[in-house]
Design an enzyme around this catalytic site. Structure first.
Site, PDB file in Angstrom:
ATOM      1  N   CYS A  76     -19.783   0.233  -2.427  1.00  0.00           N
ATOM      2  CA  CYS A  76     -19.977  -0.426  -3.731  1.00  0.00           C
ATOM      3  C   CYS A  76     -21.282  -0.062  -4.437  1.00  0.00           C
ATOM      4  O   CYS A  76     -21.244   0.477  -5.542  1.00  0.00           O
ATOM      5  CB  CYS A  76     -19.898  -1.934  -3.550  1.00  0.00           C
ATOM      6  SG  CYS A  76     -18.219  -2.460  -3.182  1.00  0.00           S
ATOM      7  N   ASP A 134       0.842  -1.197   0.000  1.00  0.00           N
ATOM      8  CA  ASP A 134       0.000   0.000   0.000  1.00  0.00           C
ATOM      9  C   ASP A 134       0.879   1.250   0.000  1.00  0.00           C
ATOM     10  O   ASP A 134       1.972   1.242   0.564  1.00  0.00           O
ATOM     11  CB  ASP A 134      -0.937   0.019   1.218  1.00  0.00           C
ATOM     12  CG  ASP A 134      -2.222   0.780   0.924  1.00  0.00           C
ATOM     13  OD1 ASP A 134      -3.275   0.131   0.750  1.00  0.00           O
ATOM     14  OD2 ASP A 134      -2.161   2.033   0.831  1.00  0.00           O
ATOM     15  N   LYS A 149     -21.626   3.640  -5.856  1.00  0.00           N
ATOM     16  CA  LYS A 149     -20.713   4.021  -6.947  1.00  0.00           C
ATOM     17  C   LYS A 149     -20.874   3.097  -8.156  1.00  0.00           C
ATOM     18  O   LYS A 149     -20.773   3.544  -9.298  1.00  0.00           O
ATOM     19  CB  LYS A 149     -19.263   4.046  -6.451  1.00  0.00           C
ATOM     20  CG  LYS A 149     -18.542   2.721  -6.435  1.00  0.00           C
ATOM     21  CD  LYS A 149     -17.071   2.903  -6.147  1.00  0.00           C
ATOM     22  CE  LYS A 149     -16.380   1.575  -5.881  1.00  0.00           C
ATOM     23  NZ  LYS A 149     -16.375   0.637  -6.991  1.00  0.00           N
ATOM     24  N   GLY A 194     -26.270   1.865   1.151  1.00  0.00           N
ATOM     25  CA  GLY A 194     -25.065   2.700   1.166  1.00  0.00           C
ATOM     26  C   GLY A 194     -23.853   1.828   0.943  1.00  0.00           C
ATOM     27  O   GLY A 194     -23.958   0.741   0.368  1.00  0.00           O
TER      28      GLY A 194
HETATM   29  P1  NAD Z   1     -10.054   0.927  -0.063  1.00  0.00           P
HETATM   30  O1  NAD Z   1     -10.132   2.389  -0.319  1.00  0.00           O
HETATM   31  O2  NAD Z   1     -10.443   0.385   1.258  1.00  0.00           O
HETATM   32  O3  NAD Z   1      -8.556   0.430  -0.339  1.00  0.00           O
HETATM   33  C1  NAD Z   1      -7.778   0.805  -1.423  1.00  0.00           C
HETATM   34  C2  NAD Z   1      -6.317   0.870  -0.969  1.00  0.00           C
HETATM   35  O4  NAD Z   1      -5.480   1.083  -2.108  1.00  0.00           O
HETATM   36  C3  NAD Z   1      -6.037   2.031  -0.011  1.00  0.00           C
HETATM   37  O5  NAD Z   1      -5.454   1.517   1.177  1.00  0.00           O
HETATM   38  C4  NAD Z   1      -5.045   2.925  -0.781  1.00  0.00           C
HETATM   39  O6  NAD Z   1      -4.092   3.557   0.044  1.00  0.00           O
HETATM   40  C5  NAD Z   1      -4.394   1.906  -1.710  1.00  0.00           C
HETATM   41  N1  NAD Z   1      -3.748   2.480  -2.898  1.00  0.00           N
HETATM   42  C6  NAD Z   1      -4.198   3.473  -3.703  1.00  0.00           C
HETATM   43  N2  NAD Z   1      -3.327   3.678  -4.714  1.00  0.00           N
HETATM   44  C7  NAD Z   1      -2.330   2.790  -4.552  1.00  0.00           C
HETATM   45  C8  NAD Z   1      -1.133   2.497  -5.285  1.00  0.00           C
HETATM   46  N3  NAD Z   1      -0.815   3.162  -6.395  1.00  0.00           N
HETATM   47  N4  NAD Z   1      -0.319   1.523  -4.842  1.00  0.00           N
HETATM   48  C9  NAD Z   1      -0.620   0.831  -3.718  1.00  0.00           C
HETATM   49  N5  NAD Z   1      -1.744   1.058  -2.988  1.00  0.00           N
HETATM   50  C10 NAD Z   1      -2.573   2.020  -3.401  1.00  0.00           C
HETATM   51  O7  NAD Z   1     -10.898   0.245  -1.222  1.00  0.00           O
HETATM   52  P2  NAD Z   1     -11.713  -1.149  -1.148  1.00  0.00           P
HETATM   53  O8  NAD Z   1     -13.008  -0.959  -0.472  1.00  0.00           O
HETATM   54  O9  NAD Z   1     -10.798  -2.218  -0.668  1.00  0.00           O
HETATM   55  O10 NAD Z   1     -12.035  -1.364  -2.697  1.00  0.00           O
HETATM   56  C11 NAD Z   1     -11.048  -1.739  -3.618  1.00  0.00           C
HETATM   57  C12 NAD Z   1     -11.713  -2.175  -4.907  1.00  0.00           C
HETATM   58  O11 NAD Z   1     -12.483  -3.359  -4.682  1.00  0.00           O
HETATM   59  C13 NAD Z   1     -12.691  -1.153  -5.495  1.00  0.00           C
HETATM   60  O12 NAD Z   1     -12.624  -1.194  -6.900  1.00  0.00           O
HETATM   61  C14 NAD Z   1     -14.039  -1.664  -5.035  1.00  0.00           C
HETATM   62  O13 NAD Z   1     -15.083  -1.304  -5.903  1.00  0.00           O
HETATM   63  C15 NAD Z   1     -13.837  -3.163  -5.081  1.00  0.00           C
HETATM   64  N6  NAD Z   1     -14.700  -3.906  -4.166  1.00  0.00           N
HETATM   65  C16 NAD Z   1     -14.894  -3.462  -2.889  1.00  0.00           C
HETATM   66  C17 NAD Z   1     -15.684  -4.206  -2.008  1.00  0.00           C
HETATM   67  C18 NAD Z   1     -15.931  -3.763  -0.592  1.00  0.00           C
HETATM   68  O14 NAD Z   1     -16.768  -4.349   0.069  1.00  0.00           O
HETATM   69  N7  NAD Z   1     -15.252  -2.750  -0.084  1.00  0.00           N
HETATM   70  C19 NAD Z   1     -16.271  -5.406  -2.455  1.00  0.00           C
HETATM   71  C20 NAD Z   1     -16.036  -5.824  -3.757  1.00  0.00           C
HETATM   72  C21 NAD Z   1     -15.247  -5.067  -4.601  1.00  0.00           C
HETATM   73  C1  UDX Z   2     -22.004  -5.265  -1.470  1.00  0.00           C
HETATM   74  C2  UDX Z   2     -22.295  -6.592  -2.194  1.00  0.00           C
HETATM   75  O1  UDX Z   2     -23.252  -7.345  -1.436  1.00  0.00           O
HETATM   76  C3  UDX Z   2     -21.020  -7.393  -2.369  1.00  0.00           C
HETATM   77  O2  UDX Z   2     -21.277  -8.572  -3.116  1.00  0.00           O
HETATM   78  C4  UDX Z   2     -20.020  -6.524  -3.109  1.00  0.00           C
HETATM   79  O3  UDX Z   2     -18.803  -7.218  -3.225  1.00  0.00           O
HETATM   80  C5  UDX Z   2     -19.784  -5.203  -2.378  1.00  0.00           C
HETATM   81  O4  UDX Z   2     -21.041  -4.533  -2.197  1.00  0.00           O
HETATM   82  P1  UDX Z   2     -21.533  -4.508   1.031  1.00  0.00           P
HETATM   83  O5  UDX Z   2     -21.662  -3.134   0.468  1.00  0.00           O
HETATM   84  O6  UDX Z   2     -20.374  -4.833   1.891  1.00  0.00           O
HETATM   85  O7  UDX Z   2     -21.527  -5.573  -0.174  1.00  0.00           O
HETATM   86  O8  UDX Z   2     -22.831  -4.829   1.909  1.00  0.00           O
HETATM   87  P2  UDX Z   2     -24.312  -5.376   1.622  1.00  0.00           P
HETATM   88  O9  UDX Z   2     -24.620  -6.354   2.672  1.00  0.00           O
HETATM   89  O10 UDX Z   2     -24.519  -5.798   0.227  1.00  0.00           O
HETATM   90  O11 UDX Z   2     -25.195  -4.068   1.901  1.00  0.00           O
HETATM   91  C6  UDX Z   2     -25.123  -2.922   1.084  1.00  0.00           C
HETATM   92  C7  UDX Z   2     -26.144  -1.896   1.514  1.00  0.00           C
HETATM   93  O12 UDX Z   2     -27.459  -2.366   1.249  1.00  0.00           O
HETATM   94  C8  UDX Z   2     -26.115  -1.578   3.010  1.00  0.00           C
HETATM   95  O13 UDX Z   2     -26.335  -0.201   3.200  1.00  0.00           O
HETATM   96  C9  UDX Z   2     -27.262  -2.396   3.576  1.00  0.00           C
HETATM   97  O14 UDX Z   2     -27.799  -1.865   4.752  1.00  0.00           O
HETATM   98  C10 UDX Z   2     -28.257  -2.310   2.418  1.00  0.00           C
HETATM   99  N1  UDX Z   2     -29.208  -3.425   2.397  1.00  0.00           N
HETATM  100  C11 UDX Z   2     -28.781  -4.689   2.141  1.00  0.00           C
HETATM  101  C12 UDX Z   2     -30.561  -3.170   2.586  1.00  0.00           C
HETATM  102  O15 UDX Z   2     -30.966  -2.014   2.824  1.00  0.00           O
HETATM  103  N2  UDX Z   2     -31.440  -4.210   2.510  1.00  0.00           N
HETATM  104  C13 UDX Z   2     -31.053  -5.489   2.247  1.00  0.00           C
HETATM  105  O16 UDX Z   2     -31.914  -6.371   2.176  1.00  0.00           O
HETATM  106  C14 UDX Z   2     -29.671  -5.740   2.061  1.00  0.00           C
END
Ligand code: NAD
Ligand code: UDX
Length: 436
Positions: free
Chosen positions: A264, A32, A267, A261
């Site tokens: 994911c 990171d 956005k 919210g």
């Molecule tokens: P995050 O913001 O928590 O983490 C991203 C990390 O990348 C940060 O720690 C940042 O400092 C680091 N970073 C940025 N630029 C960098 C670089 N050039 N080199 C090394 N590190 C660098 O993001 P996240 O929630 O883990 O999401 C990451 C991706 O996964 C996104 O595309 C998101 O859409 C996807 N995703 C997220 C979730 C989730 O639940 N959060 C689930 C599925 C997919």
């Molecule tokens: C979501 C997807 O489920 C996951 O597969 C993907 O990789 C990342 O985005 P996450 O955002 O961590 O995961 O949580 P999730 O449990 O899906 O809830 C997302 C939002 O929907 C929350 O704000 C939750 O409160 C809301 N939600 C979920 C509802 O309002 N009603 C539901 O029945 C389920």
């Protein structure tokens, strides 16, 4: 055979994925740019709240399969497989911001020596993996690598479980060599018969957006039905149950609330609309989901305003729950952000509690709101309470105590955690979402 893997981006996805891959037997370095994060991890501290993660990180560090560094160049050079796990947040116009991915692509191109598989875990718009491939070839002058699109489906709060028990693993690929390497690093899942879906790069990219948009649509649908229930005196939980008994619908993701919210759904729905526009494809359904979800958050404030008699000015509102869902400290796109700003705009004062998200909330609201270290402290000074996150400890609220402590007697329960009959018996005016 175990592989040397570099996971770039050690956030909610990178850290959990990297740790999972290490637990599968691979040697993983999580990288990171945020040195504070890496320092914390190297001192045995986990920068995020994710149940079960610390134990798993500790185990894999102890067994020398997992390490943390900010030396991106070395980590890429040493790896056979490089995962891209950096953020892809929304720009103002809804488009996915790919600047973090672009920075990683630069680093990969600079450090490409020998054959490598580049795996995109970050959620990226359709066409991005093909662009990554082209950009690395142009920047490095080499084509000694393969590209794989491997979108992530974990949920925050249950991420550790999800990494070991995914419903499916999606692999977009072009070369058999890369496919075999990916199968090898995920062998532990293969053995327990996790379904693997192999497809081309574009299909994998779209599966991710389509899945998130579909789930967001399902939630938005039940939220609209909940509002309908309120108008006609129906019970949304019974409606959802009745719908969910139809196997084609399923009962999951039919919980009404203050709007979805998180990092994911908001956005990714906006990005899908933007990608649709670029390819001239009608994404009007998803566009409406985005607007309806915005209205749902504001609707919660309007409901509260009505409950307190039409004027929020000078009223102290106690917020229970700031995180976008339970079991996480994540505040990204949490409904609480819109709700609290709207309350402040309408002249209310706010005091809030959350078991994990207070520190992240302070970054957003600073001293514009007060913070409490227990739910009962929130109650003792509030005219009305609003429950925004479904933390288990709020399910078990001592209503008798609440009634004694509260200045007023109003609870707006946007997650439907409270037994309405019990509240009524105690003289509390309690409203939920989609049930009276
Ligand atoms: P995050 O913001 O928590 O983490 C991203 C990390 O990348 C940060 O720690 C940042 O400092 C680091 N970073 C940025 N630029 C960098 C670089 N050039 N080199 C090394 N590190 C660098 O993001 P996240 O929630 O883990 O999401 C990451 C991706 O996964 C996104 O595309 C998101 O859409 C996807 N995703 C997220 C979730 C989730 O639940 N959060 C689930 C599925 C997919
Ligand atoms: C979501 C997807 O489920 C996951 O597969 C993907 O990789 C990342 O985005 P996450 O955002 O961590 O995961 O949580 P999730 O449990 O899906 O809830 C997302 C939002 O929907 C929350 O704000 C939750 O409160 C809301 N939600 C979920 C509802 O309002 N009603 C539901 O029945 C389920």
């Amino acid at each position: 055979m175990s592989k040397q893997i570099s996971v770039i981006g050690t956030g909610y996805v990178g850290l959990v994925t990297g740790t999972g891959l290490a637990d599968f037997g691979n040697k993983v370095t999580c990288v990171d740019v945020d040195k504070t994060k890496i320092d914390m991890l190297n001192h045995g501290q986990i920068p995020i709240y994710e149940p079960g993660l610390k134990e798993l990180v500790d185990k894999n560090v102890r067994e020398r399969r997992l390490s943390f560094t900010s030396e991106i160049d070395t980590s890429i050079k040493e790896a056979e497989v490089v995962f891209i796990g950096v953020g892809t947040p929304s720009k103002e116009n809804g488009e996915a911001d790919l600047s973090y991915v672009e920075a990683v692509v630069e680093s990969i191109a600079k450090n490409l020596d020998g054959y490598k598989v580049i795996v995109t875990k970050s959620t990226v718009p359709v066409g991005t993996n093909r662009w990554i491939k082209q950009a690395i070839i142009e920047k490095s002058g080499k084509d000694t690598f393969d590209i794989v699109s491997n979108p992530e489906f974990l949920r925050e709060g249950s991420a550790v479980h999800d990494v070991f028990h995914p419903d499916r693993v999606v692999i977009g690929y072009e070369s058999e060599r890369a496919k075999e390497i990916i199968q090898d690093i995920y062998k532990a899942l293969y053995i327990i018969e996790t379904p693997f879906l192999f497809c081309n790069l574009e299909t994998a990219e779209l599966i991710k957006y389509a899945s998130n948009a579909f789930l967001a649509t399902k939630i938005t649908f039940i939220n609209q039905i909940a509002n309908f229930c309120e108008a006609v005196g129906a019970d949304v939980h019974k409606v959802a149950k009745g719908m969910g008994m139809d196997g084609r619908i399923s009962p999951k993701f039919l919980h009404p609330g203050p709007g979805y919210g998180g990092s994911c759904f908001p956005k990714d729905t906006k990005a899908l609309v933007d990608i649709g526009n670029k390819y001239n494809v009608d994404m009007s359904l998803v566009k409406e989901v985005v607007s309806s979800n915005e209205r749902q958050k504001k609707r919660m404030v309007e409901k509260l305003e009505r409950l307190v008699g039409g004027d929020l000015r000078g009223k102290k509102i106690g917020i229970l729950g700031l995180a976008f869902k339970a079991e996480t400290d994540d505040m990204r796109e949490s409904p609480s952000v819109v709700v609290i700003y709207e309350l402040l705009k309408r002249g209310a004062k706010v005091i809030a509690h959350d078991p994990q998200a207070i520190e992240n909330a302070k970054v957003i609201f600073g001293d514009r709101i007060e913070y409490a270290d227990s739910e009962y402290k929130v109650m003792s000074s509030s005219d009305a309470i609003m429950i925004l996150t479904e933390w288990n400890q709020y399910r078990g609220l001592d209503l008798e105590m609440a009634k004694k402590l509260m200045k007023g007697n109003i609870i707006l329960d946007t997650r439907n955690l409270i037994e309405l009959q019990r509240a009524k018996e105690l003289g509390i005016i309690c409203e939920g979402v989609g049930r009276k």
